[in-house]
Write a protein that holds these residues in place. Structure first.
Motif, PDB file in Angstrom:
ATOM      1  N   ALA A  23      51.229  32.830  48.648  1.00  0.00           N
ATOM      2  CA  ALA A  23      51.111  32.874  47.197  1.00  0.00           C
ATOM      3  C   ALA A  23      49.721  33.348  46.769  1.00  0.00           C
ATOM      4  O   ALA A  23      49.588  34.121  45.806  1.00  0.00           O
ATOM      5  CB  ALA A  23      51.415  31.493  46.610  1.00  0.00           C
ATOM      6  N   ARG A  24      48.682  32.895  47.490  1.00  0.00           N
ATOM      7  CA  ARG A  24      47.325  33.314  47.150  1.00  0.00           C
ATOM      8  C   ARG A  24      47.132  34.814  47.370  1.00  0.00           C
ATOM      9  O   ARG A  24      46.552  35.512  46.530  1.00  0.00           O
ATOM     10  CB  ARG A  24      46.324  32.528  47.994  1.00  0.00           C
ATOM     11  N   LEU A  25      47.649  35.318  48.481  1.00  0.00           N
ATOM     12  CA  LEU A  25      47.542  36.754  48.739  1.00  0.00           C
ATOM     13  C   LEU A  25      48.331  37.562  47.701  1.00  0.00           C
ATOM     14  O   LEU A  25      47.899  38.647  47.293  1.00  0.00           O
ATOM     15  CB  LEU A  25      48.059  37.060  50.148  1.00  0.00           C
ATOM     16  N   LYS A  26      49.469  37.024  47.277  1.00  0.00           N
ATOM     17  CA  LYS A  26      50.258  37.722  46.259  1.00  0.00           C
ATOM     18  C   LYS A  26      49.496  37.797  44.943  1.00  0.00           C
ATOM     19  O   LYS A  26      49.468  38.848  44.286  1.00  0.00           O
ATOM     20  CB  LYS A  26      51.591  36.997  46.071  1.00  0.00           C
ATOM     21  N   ARG A  27      48.882  36.657  44.542  1.00  0.00           N
ATOM     22  CA  ARG A  27      48.098  36.667  43.308  1.00  0.00           C
ATOM     23  C   ARG A  27      46.925  37.641  43.409  1.00  0.00           C
ATOM     24  O   ARG A  27      46.632  38.377  42.458  1.00  0.00           O
ATOM     25  CB  ARG A  27      47.599  35.259  42.992  1.00  0.00           C
ATOM     26  N   GLN A  28      46.231  37.620  44.555  1.00  0.00           N
ATOM     27  CA  GLN A  28      45.106  38.524  44.732  1.00  0.00           C
ATOM     28  C   GLN A  28      45.550  39.983  44.666  1.00  0.00           C
ATOM     29  O   GLN A  28      44.868  40.830  44.074  1.00  0.00           O
ATOM     30  CB  GLN A  28      44.419  38.240  46.066  1.00  0.00           C
ATOM     31  N   TYR A  29      46.716  40.250  45.247  1.00  0.00           N
ATOM     32  CA  TYR A  29      47.212  41.629  45.238  1.00  0.00           C
ATOM     33  C   TYR A  29      47.495  42.098  43.815  1.00  0.00           C
ATOM     34  O   TYR A  29      47.059  43.176  43.397  1.00  0.00           O
ATOM     35  CB  TYR A  29      48.480  41.728  46.087  1.00  0.00           C
ATOM     36  N   PHE A  30      48.212  41.267  43.043  1.00  0.00           N
ATOM     37  CA  PHE A  30      48.552  41.681  41.689  1.00  0.00           C
ATOM     38  C   PHE A  30      47.316  41.715  40.790  1.00  0.00           C
ATOM     39  O   PHE A  30      47.227  42.551  39.890  1.00  0.00           O
ATOM     40  CB  PHE A  30      49.617  40.753  41.103  1.00  0.00           C
ATOM     41  N   THR A  31      46.356  40.812  41.033  1.00  0.00           N
ATOM     42  CA  THR A  31      45.120  40.845  40.257  1.00  0.00           C
ATOM     43  C   THR A  31      44.334  42.110  40.536  1.00  0.00           C
ATOM     44  O   THR A  31      43.847  42.785  39.612  1.00  0.00           O
ATOM     45  CB  THR A  31      44.270  39.604  40.572  1.00  0.00           C
ATOM     46  N   SER A  32      44.202  42.439  41.816  1.00  0.00           N
ATOM     47  CA  SER A  32      43.491  43.669  42.169  1.00  0.00           C
ATOM     48  C   SER A  32      44.228  44.907  41.659  1.00  0.00           C
ATOM     49  O   SER A  32      43.614  45.872  41.211  1.00  0.00           O
ATOM     50  CB  SER A  32      43.322  43.756  43.690  1.00  0.00           C
ATOM     51  N   LEU A  33      45.580  44.840  41.689  1.00  0.00           N
ATOM     52  CA  LEU A  33      46.351  45.982  41.194  1.00  0.00           C
ATOM     53  C   LEU A  33      46.149  46.157  39.694  1.00  0.00           C
ATOM     54  O   LEU A  33      45.935  47.283  39.210  1.00  0.00           O
ATOM     55  CB  LEU A  33      47.834  45.768  41.500  1.00  0.00           C
TER      56      LEU A  33
END
Length: 281
Positions: free
Chosen positions: A108-118
């Motif tokens: 979940a943390r990696l998913k949030r980081q991915y969408f935030t960076s995107l």
């Protein structure tokens, strides 16, 4: 029957038409001779020691095949995040380093980081694009230079001026629609009072109640003024026949039209049907 016939043909060819049950001499592949009793459906091609060795070899091969095809055993692991011990189930995969809760939290943390960076990358691309094309806007109130939002839409108000703008729009709407604003405030107060009293409530419009009672005060039986507002004694108000404090419901059947002065003088008292208070005269 066909299989038995085939073996019988083999007997006739190999054994020279020996009768069933007779003893014959055969030669094993190892070079030793052994006696064999002719049996229908069975032919012995090896001696007893060779048969035993072949059976042992076959059992070893089957055991090795089962060992190779069996899944790996459960393994005790230690999570690298929380330090708790967990069991890695029988899966043919690399070593598992995290328990299930930690693995789910990490995903979940990696998913949030991915969408935030995107989203940040998209915002930066949009900002650079609008800067190159010169598509910038200015705040209507303070004149501050504004870039587009994440969806690429130009803004008219900055973060500081936007709340002030919303407040000004609401104040202007209140002045333009005083009756609608009073209805909203009255409805909110009625909901709050019914909730605090814990009684039944049905939505209704206060002007429908006034029209139902023909703008006649149901306490003093005199006409209610349509021009008076607020806390004027002759202004219109909603009175509960059975007060909310005594458990009366907030429904159209329990409310009547009344003067503000009569309603204030009545307070939380219950007036039986037919009793009047001449409060205005």
């Amino acid at each position: 029957m066909a299989r038995t016939d085939r073996y019988q043909r083999e007997y006739r060819i190999k054994q020279g038409h020996r009768p069933v049950g007779s003893l014959i001499m055969l030669t094993c592949a190892c070079g030793s001779s052994f006696e064999h009793t002719v049996v229908v459906g069975r032919v012995a091609w090896k001696c007893r020691p060779c048969l035993d060795l072949a059976y042992v070899a076959k059992m070893r091969r089957d055991s090795e095949i089962r060992r190779l095809n069996a899944p790996p055993p459960d393994l005790n692991r230690t999570c690298i995040d929380c330090g708790d011990h967990f069991i890695q189930r029988r899966v043919v995969s690399p070593r598992v380093l995290r328990c299930r809760p930690c693995a789910a939290a990490r995903a979940a943390r990696l998913k949030r980081q991915y969408f935030t960076s995107l989203s940040s990358a998209l915002s930066e691309v949009a900002r650079v694009t609008f800067e190159i094309e010169g598509r910038w806007s200015s705040c209507t109130a303070c004149g501050k230079r504004l870039a587009c939002d994440r969806m690429g839409v130009l803004r008219k108000w900055c973060e500081k001026c936007l709340p002030v703008r919303k407040k000004a729009v609401l104040s202007a709407w209140k002045l333009a629609n005083p009756e609608a604003w009073r209805a909203i405030i009255h409805r909110a107060n009625q909901v709050r009072r019914a909730h605090l009293a814990g009684v039944e409530r049905e939505p209704y419009d206060r002007f429908d109640i006034f029209a139902r009672d023909k703008w006649i005060c149901q306490i003093c039986k005199k006409r209610i003024s349509k021009k008076c507002r607020g806390t004027n004694r002759l202004a219109a108000s909603i009175d509960h026949q059975i007060p909310l404090a005594l458990g009366g419901p907030d429904t159209p059947a329990n409310v009547v039209a009344a003067h503000f002065g009569c309603n204030s003088a009545k307070r939380s008292r219950y007036l039986p049907q037919g009793e009047q208070l001449a409060l205005i005269g």
